[in-house]
Design an enzyme around this catalytic site. Structure first.
Site, PDB file in Angstrom:
ATOM      1  N   ASP A 338       0.847  -1.199   0.000  1.00  0.00           N
ATOM      2  CA  ASP A 338       0.000   0.000   0.000  1.00  0.00           C
ATOM      3  C   ASP A 338       0.886   1.255   0.000  1.00  0.00           C
ATOM      4  OD1 ASP A 338      -2.162   1.664  -0.090  1.00  0.00           O
ATOM      5  OD2 ASP A 338      -2.880   1.258   1.942  1.00  0.00           O
ATOM      6  N   PRO A 352      -3.645  10.486   4.228  1.00  0.00           N
ATOM      7  CA  PRO A 352      -3.354   9.162   4.779  1.00  0.00           C
ATOM      8  C   PRO A 352      -2.402   8.347   3.904  1.00  0.00           C
ATOM      9  CG  PRO A 352      -5.518   9.176   3.747  1.00  0.00           C
ATOM     10  CD  PRO A 352      -4.968  10.567   3.611  1.00  0.00           C
TER      11      PRO A 352
END
Ligand SMILES: [Zn+2]
Length: 458
Positions: A338, A352
């Protein structure tokens, strides 16, 4: 012309031997075992001679790092990265992300579609793919969004795709679909997208971090992110499993982070694994190095709403232990980064995500290996063979004759301190800054060509 890698420990998910690997034309031609490293010079070399004399290059583990045993492993396969290209060059570009990938040991990367414009047609995916092919560093698989512009409405160009199994041109079709962090709110719409994934025979990566009435209520009542984001993940995981069963497609759950989601996935997978599922429903999942290595306590130190912010959030130690347990018992199929690079100011404002391609191997070795934990074979499975299988790529992820020569040479005994200033990625937003990690990638080969060499190689 051949390249020979010799005097190394050769590891993949089923192999742990000393010996040599012969490469020709970007393909692994032979794997030659010798009993010990010391033995390799005698019997190994004799074996190599049988493969002819036209040797272009020999990489010898015993001379690269004298006195140490270097480890040869398949290059890593990442199911989940954000390359920010097109649209966000201040965060990352295809070029910087690809350099980061090879520095981190990755040979194949799936990049998410939340770019500007969103990758929602085959043409857009192919433009990115073609640029990546020209760079020649990694094998990139752009994900296609489920809906047009990722707006949750009309289905995207996925309806026009032809299944990879039915096409002969190289890589015409994405290997994974995803709406990224948005998921798709309407059940009928998501089922329609799942039906396309079933027709194509490829997985949908479900991020399970959006919406849900229960989570929205918790938000309205002023509950903390910790509380509502847990409800969000748990409810969304349940939903995509149920809809996946209905659509009989392959659901892949991205970045699992709660102990409840782990338990739900385990409970769903056990009967599937026992009797197989004839309907075509398949469930796989991934965990990230940061959820395996860090907790909410680390997020607080980093700044819970800035440098420690990630979706899903870093959770409790109990969640982290549940994730490690799920890695050990096979509930978690793969490790995915990710990778989410951001500028410093975006991070300060709470964007984020963490940069992750260049630290994932070291974090996993440091956090997951040891007695009663993982050995290198299992680590290789989680980071190479299993993600390759999830993508249906049968020519990589293992060191076996006929496979692509996508390989890494690792000094598993070396340790190093994370310093983002040395990263190839434009994202310096690592939550592991200053940490000491085990396991150093010394070299990455892509189709038999050296595409990364660590500065520390003499
Ligand atoms: Zn993501």
């Amino acid at each position: 012309m051949k390249t020979i890698l010799q005097n190394m420990r050769i590891i993949d998910e089923t192999t742990d031997i000393y010996g040599a690997v012969v490469i020709e034309g970007g393909i692994i031609r032979a794997v030659i075992a010798t009993d010990t490293v010391a033995d390799a010079e005698n019997r190994g070399t004799a074996g190599l001679k049988a493969h002819g004399d036209s040797v272009a290059r020999i990489l010898d583990g015993s001379t690269m790092r004298p006195g140490q045993v270097l480890t040869l492993m398949p290059a890593l396969v990442d199911l989940h990265a954000h390359f920010r290209d097109p649209g966000f060059p201040e965060k990352e570009t295809l070029e910087s992300a690809s350099l980061a990938a090879v520095a981190g040991g990755y040979g194949t990367v799936v990049c998410m579609a939340n770019t500007n414009p969103v990758i929602d047609t085959l043409e857009k995916a192919q433009v990115l793919k073609a640029r990546s092919v020209r760079l020649g560093l990694i094998d990139l698989y752009p994900v296609m969004a489920l809906t047009r512009g990722m707006e949750g409405g009309e289905l995207s160009g996925i309806t026009a795709l032809v299944a990879p199994s039915e096409t002969r041109t190289p890589i015409p079709c994405p290997r994974m679909l995803s709406e990224d962090g948005r998921d798709v709110a309407g059940d009928a719409r998501l089922l329609a997208a799942f039906a396309e994934a079933r027709r194509l025979g490829i997985p949908v990566s479900c991020h399970c971090d959006a919406g849900g009435a229960e989570a929205e209520t918790a938000k309205r009542f002023g509950k903390s992110r910790e509380v509502w984001s847990r409800i969000e993940e748990n409810v969304a995981t349940q939903r995509v499993i149920e809809l996946g069963k209905q659509a009989q497609c392959h659901v892949h759950i991205a970045h699992v982070s709660t102990k409840e989601a782990v338990q739900l996935i385990r409970a769903t997978k056990v009967p599937l694994n026992k009797s197989g599922d004839e309907t075509g429903f398949t469930l796989t999942c991934e965990a990230t190095p940061h959820h395996l290595g860090l907790t909410e306590a680390d997020a607080r130190v980093l700044g819970a709403e800035s440098w420690g912010r990630v979706n899903p959030p870093l959770r409790t130690e109990a969640d982290r232990q549940a994730l490690i347990g799920a890695v050990l018992d096979g509930t978690i199929d793969a490790i995915a980064t990710d990778h989410a690079p951001h500028t410093e100011s975006d991070k300060e404002r709470g964007s984020p995500g963490f940069t992750g391609l260049e630290t994932s191997y070291g974090v996993c070795m440091t956090e997951l290996m040891g007695e009663d934990r993982l050995d290198l074979k299992r680590l290789s499975s989680l980071m190479s063979a299993a993600p390759a299988r999830i993508l249906g790529l049968i020519d990589r992820g293992r060191i076996t004759p006929g496979n692509r020569a996508d390989l890494i040479i690792v000094d598993t005994g070396a340790s190093w301190v994370v310093n983002p200033q040395g990263f190839k990625s434009r994202g310096q937003n690592s939550p592991f800054t200053g940490r000491k990690l085990r396991g150093r990638i010394l070299m990455t080969m892509h189709r038999g060509r050296v595409v990364f060499e660590s500065d520390s190689i003499d």
